[in-house]
Design a protein around this motif. Structure first.
Motif, short mmCIF file in Angstrom:
data_model
loop_
_atom_site.label_atom_id
_atom_site.label_comp_id
_atom_site.label_asym_id
_atom_site.label_seq_id
_atom_site.Cartn_x
_atom_site.Cartn_y
_atom_site.Cartn_z
N THR A 143 0.88 -1.33 -0.08
CA THR A 143 -0.13 0.00 0.14
C THR A 143 0.82 1.12 0.11
O THR A 143 0.69 2.15 -0.69
CB THR A 143 -0.92 0.04 1.21
N ALA A 144 2.01 1.15 0.84
CA ALA A 144 2.93 2.43 0.82
C ALA A 144 3.46 2.60 -0.35
O ALA A 144 3.79 3.73 -0.89
CB ALA A 144 3.92 2.26 1.93
N LEU A 145 3.92 1.58 -0.99
CA LEU A 145 4.51 1.48 -2.30
C LEU A 145 3.80 2.36 -3.35
O LEU A 145 4.03 3.22 -4.25
CB LEU A 145 5.07 0.12 -2.78
N ASP A 146 2.27 1.80 -3.54
CA ASP A 146 1.43 2.48 -4.43
C ASP A 146 1.43 3.90 -3.96
O ASP A 146 1.09 4.70 -4.99
CB ASP A 146 0.03 1.68 -4.28
N ALA A 147 1.29 4.29 -2.71
CA ALA A 147 1.11 5.63 -2.38
C ALA A 147 2.08 6.61 -2.94
O ALA A 147 1.88 7.52 -3.45
CB ALA A 147 0.63 5.75 -0.76
N LEU A 148 3.28 5.98 -2.80
CA LEU A 148 4.35 6.74 -3.02
C LEU A 148 4.47 6.98 -4.72
O LEU A 148 5.00 8.03 -5.20
CB LEU A 148 5.70 6.02 -2.73
N ALA A 149 4.25 5.97 -5.55
CA ALA A 149 4.09 5.93 -6.70
C ALA A 149 3.17 7.17 -7.19
O ALA A 149 3.40 7.50 -8.36
CB ALA A 149 3.96 4.53 -7.44
N GLU A 150 2.22 7.21 -6.52
CA GLU A 150 0.97 8.04 -6.94
C GLU A 150 1.17 9.35 -6.27
O GLU A 150 0.60 10.39 -6.51
CB GLU A 150 -0.23 7.53 -6.75
N GLY A 151 2.39 9.53 -5.48
CA GLY A 151 2.63 10.94 -5.13
C GLY A 151 1.97 11.25 -3.91
O GLY A 151 1.81 12.55 -3.47
N ALA A 152 1.43 10.25 -3.39
CA ALA A 152 0.75 10.47 -1.98
C ALA A 152 1.38 9.64 -0.75
O ALA A 152 0.75 9.19 0.20
CB ALA A 152 -0.63 9.91 -2.02
N GLY A 153 2.65 9.83 -0.64
CA GLY A 153 3.44 9.12 0.04
C GLY A 153 3.31 9.71 1.58
O GLY A 153 3.39 8.92 2.43
N ALA A 154 2.84 11.05 1.77
CA ALA A 154 2.65 11.44 3.10
C ALA A 154 1.53 10.72 3.85
O ALA A 154 1.37 10.99 5.39
CB ALA A 154 2.09 13.13 2.95
N TYR A 155 0.46 9.94 3.29
CA TYR A 155 -0.49 9.09 3.81
C TYR A 155 0.16 7.72 4.19
O TYR A 155 -0.80 6.76 4.76
CB TYR A 155 -1.47 9.05 2.98
N ALA A 156 1.40 7.37 3.92
CA ALA A 156 2.17 6.05 4.25
C ALA A 156 2.19 6.03 5.79
O ALA A 156 2.82 6.72 6.30
CB ALA A 156 3.29 5.87 3.44
N ARG A 157 1.92 4.77 6.32
CA ARG A 157 2.07 4.70 7.70
C ARG A 157 3.81 4.63 7.98
O ARG A 157 4.65 4.09 6.87
CB ARG A 157 1.58 3.34 8.24
N GLU A 158 4.22 5.16 8.96
CA GLU A 158 5.71 5.35 9.25
C GLU A 158 6.42 3.95 9.54
O GLU A 158 7.42 3.62 8.99
CB GLU A 158 5.78 6.09 10.60
N THR A 159 5.51 2.94 9.95
CA THR A 159 6.35 1.44 10.20
C THR A 159 6.46 1.18 8.86
O THR A 159 7.48 0.33 8.59
CB THR A 159 5.41 0.68 10.97
#
Length: 503
Positions: A143-159
């Motif tokens: 999920t975090a990878l997808d968010a980063l790829a879409e430019g929404a990395g700020a919403y990825a969990r820190e862990t």
């Protein structure tokens, strides 16, 4: 007021009405950023400028991560293939599932190392099972990878970001942005007029020769100012440990031996009185070669003697294994599962000619095993091989050698546990106490070689030997809790850069 030229340029480029970054100031003042930074801190100390700092974070996907965004994380692909193969009901052969997943090369190791960690199932004895309750759609790393790829990395969990960072899938950079603002005193001094003072930043040989250094004005340096972080090259932490082990063993009178990583099963196992139908010699536990598949020739007399020991035993009371012994299997090539193959080559005279006791040899080289990956196991590891050839050796000699060796690394809490090896009797496993967790972890295996091994090699005195894990010694000496932080696909680069090996 007189100020050095760099400080004058920074003052003139600064503003009292807005914050201007050091990079902008440096460009306007025609200075290098580090020179502008130094001048700004000096002016801040003098009360003419105010320097403020803020930290910005940036996360970028690595090339490997970008491939996973397209194809999926290896462990998810492995899980999907396992479920399709029915592994959610009954275990399935791992080779079948890996083939169906389309994974190859390093991706296989990565998938296996993360499959059980994430609870997707278990891998045991070459079979894989899948947990039917696992939910790949809830995988936080994916999920975090997808968010980063879409430019929404700020919403990825820190862990999740931390896990991705440990896997080398993202590059996180923190940048300190410094900005400056003119103070009231700075404005006043600029309005009054500031002269440029001729200052010198460093002494040159010409100044010393001419005597000019006595009359020039030297620039002041702020030794407390932040400097750019420089990450120099350094030896790998395991290499440092290996060199310390070498120093310790050479100091104890040992000499180093070397040998092939790919060797015939004859040297790897048969010479060690390891039966050819032993489970550790099947195709799931060893890494065999396809090209070439086997060695052409073996020492004829030695091969016959080893076969006789396997079939009939050694001495009047020897019985051997009464199990199949095949010369073609003995010639088969594989990656060595331990470096005791080097010991067999040396004791037989194949490596250096006949050796007369007393002798002491060691090696620190890689061995390869198809182990289940966890905090203390990888598919390849460094083994500290050692042996002593002498008359009338005893278990006390063996234990005393280990005590002397480990004391050189500050490790005194070691325990010996009786064990079985096909090639040693008596045999002992060694355990040491982990300095952080307090648990006793296995650090090596040892024993006195059996006549069934020594007699075919032509050795008629005692030989005590051991195989110690360099990585386990590293864990005891540094407190590292997961060997995957040190080397492998999940290596922790910060750990390697900053860890000090102390003992």
């Amino acid at each position: 007021m007189k100020l050095p030229q760099a400080q004058v340029a920074v003052l003139e480029a600064a503003s009292a009405d807005e914050q201007r970054t050091i990079d902008r100031i440096a460009e306007a003042a025609d200075l290098k950023p580090e020179a502008a930074t130094r001048a700004a801190f000096e002016l801040d100390d003098a009360g003419l400028l105010e320097v403020t700092e803020r930290t910005t974070s940036d996360v970028e996907l690595t090339e490997e991560a970008e491939r996973y965004v397209e194809a999926g994380l290896p462990e998810l692909r492995l899980y999907e293939a396992a479920v399709d193969a029915g592994a959610d009901e009954d275990p399935v052969q791992m080779g079948q599932v890996i083939g169906a997943s389309g994974l190859a090369g390093d991706a296989v190791d990565i998938a296996l190392s993360n499959y059980a960690r994430k609870g997707y199932g278990e891998i045991d004895s070459g079979e894989i099972s899948a947990d039917p309750e696992a939910d790949p759609d809830a995988d936080e790393e994916a999920t975090a990878l997808d968010a980063l790829a879409e430019g929404a990395g700020a919403y990825a969990r820190e862990t999740a970001l931390e896990d991705l960072d440990n896997r080398g899938l993202i590059e996180q950079t923190e940048t300190v942005v410094r900005s400056v603002t003119l103070t009231d005193d700075g404005v006043t001094e600029l309005m009054a007029g500031i002269e440029t003072a001729e200052t010198v930043g460093q002494v040159t040989s010409e100044m010393l020769t001419s005597g000019e250094w006595e009359s020039v004005e030297f620039a002041e340096y702020n030794v407390e100012a932040d400097a750019e972080r420089v990450v120099p090259g350094r030896k790998h932490a395991l290499r440092e440990m290996a060199e310390r082990v070498t120093d310790a063993l050479v100091g104890m009178g040992f000499q180093e031996m070397q040998g092939p990583h790919v060797d015939a099963d004859f040297w790897i196992n048969d010479c060690l009185f390891m039966p050819q139908d032993h489970p550790a010699r099947n195709h799931w536990d060893r890494f065999a070669l396809d090209t070439p598949e086997s060695i052409d020739e073996l020492p004829t007399g030695l091969a016959d003697a080893v076969e006789s020991a396997h079939r009939e035993g050694v001495g009047p009371d020897g019985e051997g294994y009464h199990s199949p012994w095949d010369l073609d299997f003995a010639k088969a090539l594989a990656l060595r599962g331990h470096t005791t193959s080097l010991t067999a080559r040396h004791l037989s005279g194949e490596a250096m000619g006949d050796l007369e006791p007393p002798q002491r040899f060691f090696s620190i080289e890689k061995a390869y095993r198809n182990d289940t990956l966890d905090a203390t196991h990888l598919l390849e590891f460094f083994q500290i091989e050692g042996w002593v050839m002498a008359e009338d050796l005893s278990v006390r000699d063996l234990m005393g050698t280990f005590t002397e060796f480990y004391e050189q690394f500050g490790i005194t809490d070691i325990e010996f546990k009786p064990h079985y090896n096909p090639y040693t009797e008596p045999s002992f496993e060694l355990f040491g106490r982990h300095p952080e967790t307090g648990e006793m972890i296995e650090i090596g295996n040892s024993g006195i070689f059996r006549p069934e091994m020594l007699d075919p090699l032509g050795v008629d005195c005692d030989v005590m030997a051991w195989g110690l894990a360099l990585e386990r010694l590293f864990m005891l000496a540094t407190g590292a809790e997961d060997i995957r932080d040190v080397h492998g696909t999940l290596v922790d680069l910060e750990f390697l850069r900053e860890e000090e090996v102390t003992y």
